[in-house]
Motif scaffolding. Structure first.
Motif, PDB file in Angstrom:
ATOM      1  N   ASN A  69       0.789  -1.179   0.092  1.00 25.81           N
ATOM      2  CA  ASN A  69      -0.074  -0.200  -0.098  1.00 25.81           C
ATOM      3  C   ASN A  69       0.836   1.239   0.066  1.00 25.81           C
ATOM      4  OD1 ASN A  69      -2.652  -0.963  -0.100  1.00 25.81           O
ATOM      5  ND2 ASN A  69      -2.716  -1.535   2.100  1.00 25.81           N
ATOM      6  N   PHE A  70       1.922   1.207   0.714  1.00 23.37           N
ATOM      7  CA  PHE A  70       2.600   2.348   0.695  1.00 23.37           C
ATOM      8  C   PHE A  70       3.446   2.785  -0.693  1.00 23.37           C
ATOM      9  CE2 PHE A  70       7.350   4.298   1.808  1.00 23.37           C
ATOM     10  CZ  PHE A  70       6.679   5.474   2.316  1.00 23.37           C
ATOM     11  N   GLN A  71       3.942   1.526  -1.262  1.00 27.01           N
ATOM     12  CA  GLN A  71       4.403   1.587  -2.409  1.00 27.01           C
ATOM     13  C   GLN A  71       3.568   2.179  -3.505  1.00 27.01           C
ATOM     14  OE1 GLN A  71       7.848   1.850  -2.906  1.00 27.01           O
ATOM     15  NE2 GLN A  71       8.318   1.417  -0.767  1.00 27.01           N
ATOM     16  N   LEU A  72       2.247   1.727  -3.544  1.00 27.58           N
ATOM     17  CA  LEU A  72       1.468   2.022  -4.609  1.00 27.58           C
ATOM     18  C   LEU A  72       0.940   3.679  -4.380  1.00 27.58           C
ATOM     19  CD1 LEU A  72      -1.022  -1.024  -4.499  1.00 27.58           C
ATOM     20  CD2 LEU A  72       0.522  -0.281  -6.347  1.00 27.58           C
ATOM     21  N   LEU A  91       2.919   5.870  -3.220  1.00 27.81           N
ATOM     22  CA  LEU A  91       3.938   6.700  -3.675  1.00 27.81           C
ATOM     23  C   LEU A  91       3.904   6.647  -5.246  1.00 27.81           C
ATOM     24  CD1 LEU A  91       6.970   5.653  -1.345  1.00 27.81           C
ATOM     25  CD2 LEU A  91       5.948   7.897  -1.611  1.00 27.81           C
ATOM     26  N   LEU A  92       3.603   5.611  -5.906  1.00 29.22           N
ATOM     27  CA  LEU A  92       3.357   5.610  -7.249  1.00 29.22           C
ATOM     28  C   LEU A  92       2.325   6.481  -7.749  1.00 29.22           C
ATOM     29  CD1 LEU A  92       4.362   4.370 -10.084  1.00 29.22           C
ATOM     30  CD2 LEU A  92       2.657   2.470  -9.566  1.00 29.22           C
ATOM     31  N   LEU A  93       0.972   6.573  -7.135  1.00 30.08           N
ATOM     32  CA  LEU A  93       0.063   7.352  -7.458  1.00 30.08           C
ATOM     33  C   LEU A  93       0.433   8.830  -7.333  1.00 30.08           C
ATOM     34  CD1 LEU A  93      -3.103   5.364  -6.031  1.00 30.08           C
ATOM     35  CD2 LEU A  93      -2.395   5.856  -8.572  1.00 30.08           C
ATOM     36  N   LEU A  94       1.047   8.942  -6.042  1.00 34.46           N
ATOM     37  CA  LEU A  94       1.634  10.366  -6.112  1.00 34.46           C
ATOM     38  C   LEU A  94       2.430  11.008  -7.013  1.00 34.46           C
ATOM     39  CD1 LEU A  94       1.895  12.633  -4.084  1.00 34.46           C
ATOM     40  CD2 LEU A  94       3.742  11.700  -3.038  1.00 34.46           C
ATOM     41  N   THR A  95       3.389  10.112  -7.640  1.00 32.66           N
ATOM     42  CA  THR A  95       4.294  10.270  -8.565  1.00 32.66           C
ATOM     43  C   THR A  95       3.679  10.639  -9.940  1.00 32.66           C
ATOM     44  OG1 THR A  95       6.001   9.292  -7.698  1.00 32.66           O
ATOM     45  CG2 THR A  95       6.389   9.774  -9.744  1.00 32.66           C
ATOM     46  N   VAL A  96       2.671   9.767 -10.140  1.00 27.36           N
ATOM     47  CA  VAL A  96       1.920   9.888 -11.335  1.00 27.36           C
ATOM     48  C   VAL A  96       1.069  11.184 -11.481  1.00 27.36           C
ATOM     49  CG1 VAL A  96       0.251   8.773 -12.862  1.00 27.36           C
ATOM     50  CG2 VAL A  96       1.902   7.418 -11.885  1.00 27.36           C
ATOM     51  N   VAL A  97       0.223  11.383 -10.382  1.00 24.12           N
ATOM     52  CA  VAL A  97      -0.485  12.771 -10.264  1.00 24.12           C
ATOM     53  C   VAL A  97       0.097  13.744 -10.337  1.00 24.12           C
ATOM     54  CG1 VAL A  97      -2.283  13.632  -8.582  1.00 24.12           C
ATOM     55  CG2 VAL A  97      -2.358  11.291  -9.062  1.00 24.12           C
ATOM     56  N   PHE A 147       0.278   8.487   6.191  1.00 23.56           N
ATOM     57  CA  PHE A 147      -0.328   9.118   4.798  1.00 23.56           C
ATOM     58  C   PHE A 147      -0.405   8.065   3.818  1.00 23.56           C
ATOM     59  CE2 PHE A 147       2.269  12.243   7.314  1.00 23.56           C
ATOM     60  CZ  PHE A 147       1.339  13.099   7.649  1.00 23.56           C
ATOM     61  N   THR A 148      -0.918   6.931   3.857  1.00 31.26           N
ATOM     62  CA  THR A 148      -0.878   5.828   2.957  1.00 31.26           C
ATOM     63  C   THR A 148      -2.248   5.605   2.901  1.00 31.26           C
ATOM     64  OG1 THR A 148       1.184   4.943   3.686  1.00 31.26           O
ATOM     65  CG2 THR A 148      -0.160   3.443   2.504  1.00 31.26           C
TER      66      THR A 148
END
Length: 173
Positions: free
Chosen positions: A123-126, A128-134, A167-168
């Protein structure tokens, strides 16, 4: 003479509020609640004094299916379980979400302790990935901090302690 108190009138603890908060967040993720209603119900759950107050917060939501309920912990985790849990966090830091995803598919059934840590790392890595994409890549700066947070999570997993990343988004249960 013993006075019997109805179950709904018993006072609640913080530990009893946590599953209610998790269920509300899950209902929000499922689209059953909008943001305003989630905020209101979270406030009601956190300020509830009795079990009846807590029950009212979830009254119109369906119960969590048995497959999504977290299994009850059974004793202390073994050394192997602690190492696997720590490995999930380390793999998350080095392979992003792929390591924890592979572990979820292969190792999650071994113990509830290992599964909890794998799901947290994933969940934490997903998130972060969403944060990077957005943010069109700007959120990638957060990956510099992940090594520290994942290291702390891995150390806590090694000593047998539960860990929740701050914050996950809880996308996987």
């Amino acid at each position: 003479m013993t006075i019997s108190t109805p179950t709904g009138a018993l006072r609640v603890s913080a530990a009893e509020r946590e599953p209610i908060v998790d269920r509300l967040q899950q209902a929000f993720a499922e689209g059953r609640l909008d943001k305003e209603e989630l905020d209101l119900r979270l406030h009601l759950a956190m300020t509830a004094r009795t079990r009846a107050d807590l029950d009212a917060v979830l009254a119109d939501l369906s119960p969590v299916p048995a497959a999504h309920r977290a299994p009850a912990p059974v004793g202390e985790p073994t050394a192997e379980q602690r190492v696997l849990a720590a490995l999930a966090h380390v793999l998350g830091a080095t392979t992003l979400f792929l390591g924890p995803l592979v572990m979820l598919c292969t190792r999650a059934r071994r113990s509830p302790y290992v599964r909890r840590h794998i799901v947290e790392a994933l969940n934490f890595q997903l998130t972060l990935l969403l944060l990077t994409v957005v943010t069109f890549g700007i959120g990638g700066i957060a990956y510099a901090v992940t090594w520290i947070v994942c290291g702390v999570a891995a150390l806590l997993a090694l000593v047998g302690t539960a860990f929740r990343y701050p914050f996950t988004l809880r996308l996987v249960h």
